[in-house]
Design an enzyme around this catalytic site. Structure first.
Site, short mmCIF file in Angstrom:
data_model
loop_
_atom_site.label_atom_id
_atom_site.label_comp_id
_atom_site.label_asym_id
_atom_site.label_seq_id
_atom_site.Cartn_x
_atom_site.Cartn_y
_atom_site.Cartn_z
N ASP A 70 0.19 -2.76 -14.31
CA ASP A 70 0.68 -3.82 -13.43
C ASP A 70 -0.44 -4.74 -12.96
OD1 ASP A 70 -0.16 -1.48 -12.08
OD2 ASP A 70 0.87 -2.06 -10.24
N HIS A 144 -9.18 5.38 -6.15
CA HIS A 144 -7.94 5.39 -6.90
C HIS A 144 -8.12 6.39 -8.04
CE1 HIS A 144 -4.04 3.68 -7.61
NE2 HIS A 144 -4.33 3.22 -8.80
N HIS A 269 1.65 -6.18 -3.18
CA HIS A 269 1.72 -4.98 -4.04
C HIS A 269 2.73 -3.98 -3.45
CE1 HIS A 269 0.33 -1.35 -6.25
NE2 HIS A 269 -0.07 -2.23 -7.16
#
Length: 310
Positions: A70, A144, A269
């Site tokens: 994405d 992340h 987001h």
């Protein structure tokens, strides 16, 4: 035709993981005077650029935070469009070095006649990754599941000339420029210094924070930002999910903005599980007293003007 701000964010997409009927995958173009910085072009970015009135020639740099789809599946279309439109200037591409193989695959995802000049510049560590007339661009690591960087644009500090003081010291016309260059000049037998007729002007700052848990990098990037673009994938009631998947909640984004002295906060987001985007703003508002923008596809968010006096 509407006047284009010299410094503004053009929001191309605001969804996470999968697009929805209302939200495209990620994509953000920062116009900064004459420069155009394209962040995280997800799937469909080329079409969103057309709808937003953004040309391939507007892009000077591409900055990828990480290689989840994405945030990067729009790269092939954008890169090929640059050649189709014969972008005349080099376009620099910044991305985590660990994803160099993904970048190469996306760059050459299909056959095309390459005419544009794309300059890959992998990011290997935190620090300054580019400098120019716009100031400097920094990259800082985020937390992340795969290597991820956030980006920060910092304009150099300068001086603001004060007309009343210039007049009082008899400095006018070409002599103003001379004083700015030299730092001091003689006027009517007296020395006039730059400090006497101007004041410090803090450079503006922009920060881009995508997929991450709370970590030191988030606060480093957001520190003193005039405009902070930050993911708020989850609402606060799903904080456990946010942490498990390496994301922030709307409330966490608000706390970051408040602690870091942010002037304008842009939330984006958003997970497709939520249908009421205004809730993100309400939860961030519990912590942040400044201006909040809940981003919508194809919207434009100006960088706040400089305060008249600091």
């Amino acid at each position: 035709m509407a006047r284009v701000s010299a410094r503004e964010l053009v929001v191309l997409g605001t969804g996470s993981q999968t697009p929805t009927r209302r939200r495209n995958h990620n994509g953000y173009l920062l116009r900064w005077d004459g420069a155009g910085l394209l962040f995280d072009p997800g799937e469909g970015t080329q079409r969103q650029m057309i709808l937003a009135g953004v040309a391939a020639t507007d892009v000077d740099r591409i900055l990828i935070s990480h290689f989840h789809g994405d945030h990067c599946l729009g790269l092939p279309g954008v890169i090929q469009r640059m050649s189709l439109d014969r972008v005349p200037h080099p376009v620099h591409a910044h991305f985590p070095a660990s994803g160099a193989e993904y970048f190469a695959r996306l760059r050459h995802a299909s056959a095309f006649h390459e005419t544009a000049t794309l300059v890959p510049e992998p990011v290997h560590a935190a620090g300054v990754i580019a400098e120019g007339g716009f100031g400097r661009i920094e990259a800082h690591p985020l937390d992340h599941p795969i290597q991820t960087y956030g980006y920060r644009l910092v304009e150099p500090d300068g001086r603001r000339m004060l007309p009343d003081r210039l007049a009082a010291h008899g400095v006018r016309g070409p002599r103003v420029g001379e004083l700015q260059r030299e730092g001091a000049i003689r006027v009517a037998g007296r020395t006039v210094t730059l400090d006497q007729v101007s004041e410090h002007r803090r450079g503006q700052r922009f920060a881009f924070v995508m997929d991450t848990r709370l970590c030191e990098g988030v606060f480093t990037l957001a520190d003193g930002a005039d405009l902070l673009v930050i993911e708020s994938t989850f609402l606060d009631e799903d904080a456990g999910l946010a942490h498990d998947f390496g994301h922030l909640t709307a409330g966490e984004a608000g706390r970051v903005a408040q602690e870091c002295g942010v002037r304008r906060l842009v939330l984006t987001h958003f997970s497709q599980r939520y249908s009421a985007p205004e809730t993100f703003g309400a939860q961030a508002r519990r912590h942040f007293t400044g201006e909040i923008v809940v981003a919508e596809d194809l919207s434009r968010v100006p960088v706040p003007p400089r305060p008249s006096r600091l």
